[in-house]
Each structure stands twice: as structure tokens, then as C-alpha cells.
Motif scaffolding. Sequence first.
Motif, PDB file in Angstrom:
ATOM      1  N   ASP A   1       0.867  -1.176   0.000  1.00 33.73           N
ATOM      2  CA  ASP A   1       0.000   0.000   0.000  1.00 33.73           C
ATOM      3  C   ASP A   1       0.902   1.223   0.000  1.00 33.73           C
ATOM      4  O   ASP A   1       1.500   1.582   1.019  1.00 33.73           O
ATOM      5  N   LEU A   2       1.027   1.869  -1.159  1.00 30.21           N
ATOM      6  CA  LEU A   2       1.911   3.025  -1.294  1.00 30.21           C
ATOM      7  C   LEU A   2       1.334   4.275  -0.658  1.00 30.21           C
ATOM      8  O   LEU A   2       2.052   5.246  -0.415  1.00 30.21           O
ATOM      9  N   THR A   3       0.034   4.248  -0.356  1.00 32.43           N
ATOM     10  CA  THR A   3      -0.611   5.437   0.212  1.00 32.43           C
ATOM     11  C   THR A   3      -0.611   5.425   1.733  1.00 32.43           C
ATOM     12  O   THR A   3      -1.024   6.400   2.360  1.00 32.43           O
ATOM     13  N   ALA A   4      -0.182   4.322   2.329  1.00 34.00           N
ATOM     14  CA  ALA A   4      -0.196   4.215   3.793  1.00 34.00           C
ATOM     15  C   ALA A   4       0.737   5.245   4.421  1.00 34.00           C
ATOM     16  O   ALA A   4       1.763   5.614   3.845  1.00 34.00           O
ATOM     17  N   ARG A   5       0.385   5.705   5.586  1.00 35.56           N
ATOM     18  CA  ARG A   5       1.190   6.666   6.326  1.00 35.56           C
ATOM     19  C   ARG A   5       1.440   6.150   7.737  1.00 35.56           C
ATOM     20  O   ARG A   5       0.578   5.464   8.292  1.00 35.56           O
ATOM     21  N   PRO A   6       2.629   6.349   8.278  1.00 36.31           N
ATOM     22  CA  PRO A   6       3.664   7.274   7.825  1.00 36.31           C
ATOM     23  C   PRO A   6       4.591   6.724   6.754  1.00 36.31           C
ATOM     24  O   PRO A   6       5.470   7.434   6.270  1.00 36.31           O
ATOM     25  N   MET A   7       4.415   5.454   6.367  1.00 39.53           N
ATOM     26  CA  MET A   7       5.267   4.873   5.334  1.00 39.53           C
ATOM     27  C   MET A   7       4.499   3.774   4.618  1.00 39.53           C
ATOM     28  O   MET A   7       3.493   3.274   5.129  1.00 39.53           O
ATOM     29  N   PRO A   8       4.941   3.394   3.418  1.00 37.19           N
ATOM     30  CA  PRO A   8       4.282   2.290   2.711  1.00 37.19           C
ATOM     31  C   PRO A   8       4.283   1.025   3.562  1.00 37.19           C
ATOM     32  O   PRO A   8       5.185   0.817   4.389  1.00 37.19           O
ATOM     33  N   THR A   9       3.271   0.181   3.367  1.00 35.60           N
ATOM     34  CA  THR A   9       3.182  -1.055   4.147  1.00 35.60           C
ATOM     35  C   THR A   9       2.995  -2.260   3.231  1.00 35.60           C
ATOM     36  O   THR A   9       2.403  -2.158   2.151  1.00 35.60           O
ATOM     37  N   VAL A  10       3.512  -3.392   3.676  1.00 35.24           N
ATOM     38  CA  VAL A  10       3.239  -4.662   3.015  1.00 35.24           C
ATOM     39  C   VAL A  10       1.915  -5.158   3.582  1.00 35.24           C
ATOM     40  O   VAL A  10       1.829  -5.524   4.745  1.00 35.24           O
ATOM     41  N   SER A  11       0.885  -5.153   2.758  1.00 33.12           N
ATOM     42  CA  SER A  11      -0.458  -5.503   3.226  1.00 33.12           C
ATOM     43  C   SER A  11      -0.822  -6.952   2.972  1.00 33.12           C
ATOM     44  O   SER A  11      -1.764  -7.471   3.573  1.00 33.12           O
ATOM     45  N   ALA A  12      -0.110  -7.623   2.070  1.00 34.56           N
ATOM     46  CA  ALA A  12      -0.420  -9.019   1.753  1.00 34.56           C
ATOM     47  C   ALA A  12       0.795  -9.691   1.134  1.00 34.56           C
ATOM     48  O   ALA A  12       1.615  -9.022   0.484  1.00 34.56           O
ATOM     49  N   LEU A  13       0.911 -10.993   1.355  1.00 32.15           N
ATOM     50  CA  LEU A  13       1.943 -11.799   0.721  1.00 32.15           C
ATOM     51  C   LEU A  13       1.280 -12.788  -0.223  1.00 32.15           C
ATOM     52  O   LEU A  13       0.261 -13.395   0.123  1.00 32.15           O
ATOM     53  N   LEU A  14       1.840 -12.964  -1.404  1.00 30.95           N
ATOM     54  CA  LEU A  14       1.317 -13.954  -2.337  1.00 30.95           C
ATOM     55  C   LEU A  14       1.782 -15.351  -1.917  1.00 30.95           C
ATOM     56  O   LEU A  14       2.828 -15.483  -1.274  1.00 30.95           O
ATOM     57  N   PRO A  15       1.012 -16.383  -2.257  1.00 33.67           N
ATOM     58  CA  PRO A  15       1.457 -17.754  -1.931  1.00 33.67           C
ATOM     59  C   PRO A  15       2.832 -18.028  -2.527  1.00 33.67           C
ATOM     60  O   PRO A  15       3.127 -17.616  -3.654  1.00 33.67           O
ATOM     61  N   ARG A  16       3.659 -18.712  -1.763  1.00 30.89           N
ATOM     62  CA  ARG A  16       5.023 -18.992  -2.208  1.00 30.89           C
ATOM     63  C   ARG A  16       5.053 -20.231  -3.113  1.00 30.89           C
ATOM     64  O   ARG A  16       4.421 -21.235  -2.822  1.00 30.89           O
ATOM     65  N   SER A  17       5.818 -20.142  -4.185  1.00 31.79           N
ATOM     66  CA  SER A  17       6.017 -21.319  -5.036  1.00 31.79           C
ATOM     67  C   SER A  17       7.021 -22.269  -4.405  1.00 31.79           C
ATOM     68  O   SER A  17       6.905 -23.492  -4.525  1.00 31.79           O
TER      69      SER A  17
END
Length: 366
Positions: free
Chosen positions: A88-104
Amino acid sequence: MLHASSTTGNTPVLADYGWTPELDELFAPLAEGGLTPARITRVDRGMCDVLFTDPESAELRTVRADIRPVRDPDPAKWACTGDWAGIDLTARPMPTVSALLPRSTAVIRKTAGSRSEGQVLAANVDTVLIASSLAAEPDLGRIERFLALAWESGAVPLVALTKADLVNDAEFVKADVEQVAPGVAVVVVSAETGEGIDVLRACMGSSTALLGQSGAGKSTLTNALIGTEVMAVQQTRSVDEKGRHTTTTRELIPLPGGGVVIDTPGLRGVGLFGGEGLAQAFAEIEELAQDCRFHDCGHRSEPGCAVRAALADGVLSERRWESYEKLQRENEWIASRTDARLAAERLKKWKTITRTHRAMGGSPKK
């Protein structure tokens, strides 16, 4: 989609870092939620560096992001280098990792100490490159551990015997290593002279995790593969050829012409977590066991045991068999500890539910 495009001219895109059309499909629901696809290139201090395609400039950028939103109780599911993520590039105070894709794929070892938890070392790699220095006599048992770890990840193992310029018997050592690495390519290399580097590149996949002990020459090998000095290097101790921890975090680095390598800190302990890779790491023993008279043969004193016969004939070495048995025992211990931990967690959760219902004047449903 833009982030799945191929390289145009000299402008790198996310596809050069492993993004595929299949990931487009997986990411579609996250894109509808306003998230941007990215690959985690480094994790430290509860934060991470992520690489993504800038929606405005269409160029690749790296930003610092918070990974706390995807924190999981299971350490093996924590965000790590190589993960594909929605940020999420709009998150404040800094960008956040909001989800992880399933790992291969995921390279997971047992955490240090007595806890029965896994530590993820790298994710979404198709090759696990195991570096072992020729400057000292290779520890075949340790190489077998690394191979089992690699097979267990779902990726393809590859062995690099480094520092070939320091020895005269590299091919003899290679033959010994090939005996304990059935079905695995073993390449003799020298970062100093360039020997074997092109062959090694040809054997690597698009995303490679580089594992090995300190002093194995991983950072030097990374520099040789990239063609420039991007990783700091320290000298090994001349007394025992053991290295110092030059690399302190796992870092994803692009390779010329596409693809990436994840350089990792030296591993002193290589505890397996799961044990599924043993069958492939010791493929010849598994094949022998299929010829035993009894399907549940313990390979001790049972009549018609093909494994004991191979040991008696010298077809299977005692060292190889003892290594296999040792890793099997470790896996059985880890499995029992994991089962006990999960049972304790379930009991703790049930007690909490029971106390809550009693406080409310009811009783929990069974």
C-alpha cells in the motif's frame, strides 16, 4: 500488465526479477484493492525493502516498507527476502506490506535451540545454490544436509565447489561430492580466475538462493556472477579456513541479463524442518529400500534387507548410511516436538474459550 512486461531496451522491469503472467492472475484481487505488486529484496529490523513498478513513471523503484501488517504467529510464514507482496503506497507514515502472495518454494530450516519452529531463509526461488570451499576438505555430511534442505524447499539444488584456484585435486573432490549428490549438478568454480562461472550461470534458474557456511566464498561468488563488486568480502582465517560473517542479512540482487540471486549469511547450523527432502537427497537408499523383502523393513536384522546387503557389499558406504540415519532421527524428533507444540497451543486456545464461556454463564460447544 506493465509489471509483467519484458525488458525494453536497458530499462529493467519486474519480470526481470521473476514476475510471471501466472502471478498476474494471483495478484488480480489485490490489485482491485488498490495494492501494488512488489518483491521483497531485504528484511531487517521489522522493515523491508521492496521493489515495484512506479505507477507514474513506469520505472522500477525501491522503497522502505513496514511488514508488521503481515506478521504471522508462525515464524516460517514471516515475510522474507524473495516474497512477492502487495504494498500500500498510500499508507502513512510509510508504505506497508499488506499481503503476501502464496510462495512457489520456500527454503526453511529449523530455528536454533530447542524450539520446533521453522525459519524461512528465502522464498520463490527455483534454484538453491550450495557453496562449499575447496580450500578445506568438504564436509560431506553438511553438504547432504544442505541438499536435503534444498530438495525440501521445492527448488532444484546446485552445488558450487569454490576457490578451485587454491587446490590441485578439484576434480577428485568433485567426484566425492557427486557421490553424495545424486541427480545434482556439481560445478567447480573460481571467482579469482573465472573458471566455471559461465557453466554455473547456465545451470542457475531465474531466481537463486545462495547458501553455505561462512568462508565458503558466497559473497565473492555473487560478485563474480554479477560481474562487479556489490557484496563486501572478508578474508577467511588461514588457520582453519573458517570465515567471518560478511553478509549479515539476506539480500536479493539482480543478475546481468535478467534473474536474481539471494545472497545469505553463513549458516553454522542446518537443521531440517519437515524432512520431505531426505528421500531425494538420499535417493539411492530410498531405491534400495524398495527391494527389501518387507515393506516396513527397519534395515537392522530383517531377512532380505536390500540396504544391509548393499552395506555388506560396499555398494552403500557406512558414512552415507549413518548420515541418513542421523537426519532421519532428527526429523522424527522435530516432528514429535512440533506435534507437542501444536497440541499445547490447541489446549491453551480451548482453555481460553472455556474460561470466556464460563464468565458469560454458558458452556463451549464441542
